[in-house]
Motif scaffolding. Structure first.
Motif, PDB file in Angstrom:
ATOM      1  N   THR A 100      35.834  40.875  34.385  1.00 11.74           N
ATOM      2  CA  THR A 100      36.693  40.607  35.536  1.00 11.74           C
ATOM      3  C   THR A 100      35.849  40.372  36.780  1.00 11.74           C
ATOM      4  O   THR A 100      36.328  39.844  37.767  1.00 11.74           O
ATOM      5  N   LYS A 101      34.594  40.770  36.731  1.00 13.75           N
ATOM      6  CA  LYS A 101      33.703  40.586  37.886  1.00 13.75           C
ATOM      7  C   LYS A 101      32.399  39.934  37.420  1.00 13.75           C
ATOM      8  O   LYS A 101      31.331  40.534  37.474  1.00 13.75           O
ATOM      9  N   HIS A 102      32.501  38.699  36.966  1.00  8.78           N
ATOM     10  CA  HIS A 102      31.340  37.954  36.477  1.00  8.78           C
ATOM     11  C   HIS A 102      30.597  37.332  37.664  1.00  8.78           C
ATOM     12  O   HIS A 102      31.195  36.584  38.444  1.00  8.78           O
ATOM     13  N   ALA A 103      29.314  37.631  37.780  1.00  9.93           N
ATOM     14  CA  ALA A 103      28.513  37.045  38.868  1.00  9.93           C
ATOM     15  C   ALA A 103      28.305  35.565  38.575  1.00  9.93           C
ATOM     16  O   ALA A 103      27.701  35.208  37.561  1.00  9.93           O
ATOM     17  N   ILE A 104      28.831  34.706  39.424  1.00  9.66           N
ATOM     18  CA  ILE A 104      28.743  33.259  39.152  1.00  9.66           C
ATOM     19  C   ILE A 104      27.465  32.633  39.694  1.00  9.66           C
ATOM     20  O   ILE A 104      27.147  31.504  39.369  1.00  9.66           O
ATOM     21  N   PHE A 105      26.743  33.369  40.520  1.00  6.66           N
ATOM     22  CA  PHE A 105      25.514  32.820  41.092  1.00  6.66           C
ATOM     23  C   PHE A 105      24.271  33.535  40.577  1.00  6.66           C
ATOM     24  O   PHE A 105      23.251  33.550  41.233  1.00  6.66           O
ATOM     25  N   PHE A 156      27.483  35.837  50.194  1.00  9.35           N
ATOM     26  CA  PHE A 156      28.302  35.002  49.327  1.00  9.35           C
ATOM     27  C   PHE A 156      27.741  34.920  47.903  1.00  9.35           C
ATOM     28  O   PHE A 156      28.491  34.799  46.948  1.00  9.35           O
ATOM     29  N   ASN A 157      26.419  35.031  47.752  1.00 11.81           N
ATOM     30  CA  ASN A 157      25.809  34.973  46.416  1.00 11.81           C
ATOM     31  C   ASN A 157      26.249  36.123  45.514  1.00 11.81           C
ATOM     32  O   ASN A 157      26.048  36.087  44.314  1.00 11.81           O
ATOM     33  N   ASP A 158      26.854  37.177  46.087  1.00 15.97           N
ATOM     34  CA  ASP A 158      27.353  38.307  45.296  1.00 15.97           C
ATOM     35  C   ASP A 158      28.806  38.110  44.854  1.00 15.97           C
ATOM     36  O   ASP A 158      29.387  38.986  44.216  1.00 15.97           O
ATOM     37  N   THR A 159      29.385  36.965  45.183  1.00 16.73           N
ATOM     38  CA  THR A 159      30.767  36.655  44.802  1.00 16.73           C
ATOM     39  C   THR A 159      30.902  36.682  43.284  1.00 16.73           C
ATOM     40  O   THR A 159      30.008  36.240  42.563  1.00 16.73           O
ATOM     41  N   THR A 160      32.038  37.205  42.803  1.00 14.53           N
ATOM     42  CA  THR A 160      32.276  37.274  41.356  1.00 14.53           C
ATOM     43  C   THR A 160      33.553  36.522  40.985  1.00 14.53           C
ATOM     44  O   THR A 160      34.401  36.257  41.835  1.00 14.53           O
ATOM     45  N   ALA A 161      33.654  36.200  39.693  1.00 12.76           N
ATOM     46  CA  ALA A 161      34.826  35.490  39.172  1.00 12.76           C
ATOM     47  C   ALA A 161      35.487  36.347  38.099  1.00 12.76           C
ATOM     48  O   ALA A 161      34.810  37.002  37.310  1.00 12.76           O
ATOM     49  N   ASN A 162      36.815  36.305  38.072  1.00 15.24           N
ATOM     50  CA  ASN A 162      37.578  37.020  37.046  1.00 15.24           C
ATOM     51  C   ASN A 162      37.758  36.079  35.852  1.00 15.24           C
ATOM     52  O   ASN A 162      38.685  35.278  35.812  1.00 15.24           O
ATOM     53  N   LEU A 163      36.843  36.183  34.892  1.00 13.64           N
ATOM     54  CA  LEU A 163      36.891  35.309  33.716  1.00 13.64           C
ATOM     55  C   LEU A 163      37.910  35.785  32.684  1.00 13.64           C
ATOM     56  O   LEU A 163      38.253  35.049  31.769  1.00 13.64           O
ATOM     57  N   GLN A 164      38.401  37.026  32.825  1.00 16.47           N
ATOM     58  CA  GLN A 164      39.388  37.566  31.875  1.00 16.47           C
ATOM     59  C   GLN A 164      40.799  37.081  32.149  1.00 16.47           C
ATOM     60  O   GLN A 164      41.662  37.221  31.292  1.00 16.47           O
ATOM     61  N   ALA A 165      41.030  36.541  33.333  1.00 17.70           N
ATOM     62  CA  ALA A 165      42.402  36.155  33.698  1.00 17.70           C
ATOM     63  C   ALA A 165      42.422  34.765  34.344  1.00 17.70           C
ATOM     64  O   ALA A 165      42.684  34.632  35.543  1.00 17.70           O
ATOM     65  N   PRO A 166      42.141  33.731  33.541  1.00 16.16           N
ATOM     66  CA  PRO A 166      42.159  32.381  34.112  1.00 16.16           C
ATOM     67  C   PRO A 166      43.566  31.943  34.514  1.00 16.16           C
ATOM     68  O   PRO A 166      44.559  32.422  33.967  1.00 16.16           O
ATOM     69  N   VAL A 167      43.612  31.052  35.492  1.00 17.61           N
ATOM     70  CA  VAL A 167      44.869  30.447  35.916  1.00 17.61           C
ATOM     71  C   VAL A 167      44.965  29.115  35.175  1.00 17.61           C
ATOM     72  O   VAL A 167      44.090  28.259  35.305  1.00 17.61           O
ATOM     73  N   ILE A 168      46.014  28.978  34.379  1.00 16.52           N
ATOM     74  CA  ILE A 168      46.217  27.778  33.567  1.00 16.52           C
ATOM     75  C   ILE A 168      47.316  26.947  34.220  1.00 16.52           C
ATOM     76  O   ILE A 168      48.393  27.463  34.522  1.00 16.52           O
ATOM     77  N   ILE A 169      47.029  25.659  34.418  1.00 19.13           N
ATOM     78  CA  ILE A 169      48.009  24.778  35.052  1.00 19.13           C
ATOM     79  C   ILE A 169      48.239  23.551  34.178  1.00 19.13           C
ATOM     80  O   ILE A 169      47.287  22.937  33.700  1.00 19.13           O
ATOM     81  N   ASN A 170      49.520  23.242  33.965  1.00 25.62           N
ATOM     82  CA  ASN A 170      49.876  21.976  33.329  1.00 25.62           C
ATOM     83  C   ASN A 170      50.045  20.984  34.482  1.00 25.62           C
ATOM     84  O   ASN A 170      51.034  21.021  35.213  1.00 25.62           O
ATOM     85  N   VAL A 194      35.446  37.161  46.776  1.00 26.82           N
ATOM     86  CA  VAL A 194      34.401  36.714  47.688  1.00 26.82           C
ATOM     87  C   VAL A 194      33.757  37.929  48.347  1.00 26.82           C
ATOM     88  O   VAL A 194      34.442  38.826  48.831  1.00 26.82           O
ATOM     89  N   LYS A 195      32.420  37.939  48.317  1.00 30.46           N
ATOM     90  CA  LYS A 195      31.665  39.078  48.853  1.00 30.46           C
ATOM     91  C   LYS A 195      30.628  38.593  49.857  1.00 30.46           C
ATOM     92  O   LYS A 195      30.292  37.417  49.905  1.00 30.46           O
ATOM     93  N   GLU A 196      30.127  39.543  50.628  1.00 29.08           N
ATOM     94  CA  GLU A 196      29.003  39.282  51.535  1.00 29.08           C
ATOM     95  C   GLU A 196      27.781  39.987  50.969  1.00 29.08           C
ATOM     96  O   GLU A 196      27.867  41.176  50.674  1.00 29.08           O
TER      97      GLU A 196
END
Length: 149
Positions: free
Chosen positions: A134-139, A102-116, A98-100
């Protein structure tokens, strides 16, 4: 069970909702027990909150809602470790930085959390040979559209 959280203070959670991460999360190997909580009502943001350490809480999203065409191929070792029997058992999340603003927030697409979701087991999957960042801009689209008049 009573739980102290980073974002919601003291709350009560059902023990059946506790997710077990057998080997923890990279850099947080001793944190093996988490719950998934809404960050705020009506938003797509969730918190993966440690049940042991209140300060250990990760903001996560469902990547499929933000990244068209995002794909995760689960290795057999992950399917085995999480005891996944069918695709419907799987929930996939990605952690945000999360960045300031908020539109600059990024997602780590290389390391997803997998839940059963059926077995309440989770694991962060590290996809090293992946086209994702690892720092994909989602917005990206939102930011571009805002600038246009």
């Amino acid at each position: 069970m009573k739980l102290e959280t980073k974002y919601q203070g003291h709350i009560e959670v059902d023990e059946k909702t506790v997710l077990m991460f057998e080997k923890g999360i990279p850099a947080f190997e001793t944190e093996t027990s988490f719950v998934l909580l809404p960050l705020e009502e009506g938003t797509p943001f969730l918190v993966l909150q440690s049940t042991k350490t209140p300060e250990v809480a990760f903001i996560v999203i469902n990547p499929f809602e933000f990244v068209p065409g995002y794909e995760v191929k689960l290795p057999d070792s992950t399917i085995e470790a999480l005891e996944i029997e069918k695709p419907e058992d799987v929930a996939t999340f990605v952690m945000l930085t999360v960045k300031e603003p908020f539109n600059d927030t990024t997602a780590n697409l290389q390391a997803p959390v997998i839940i059963n979701a059926n077995k309440q087991k989770g694991k962060q999957l590290l996809m090293s040979n992946s086209p994702y960042e690892t720092k994909h801009a989602i917005f990206k689209e939102t930011v571009t559209t805002k600038g246009e008049k």
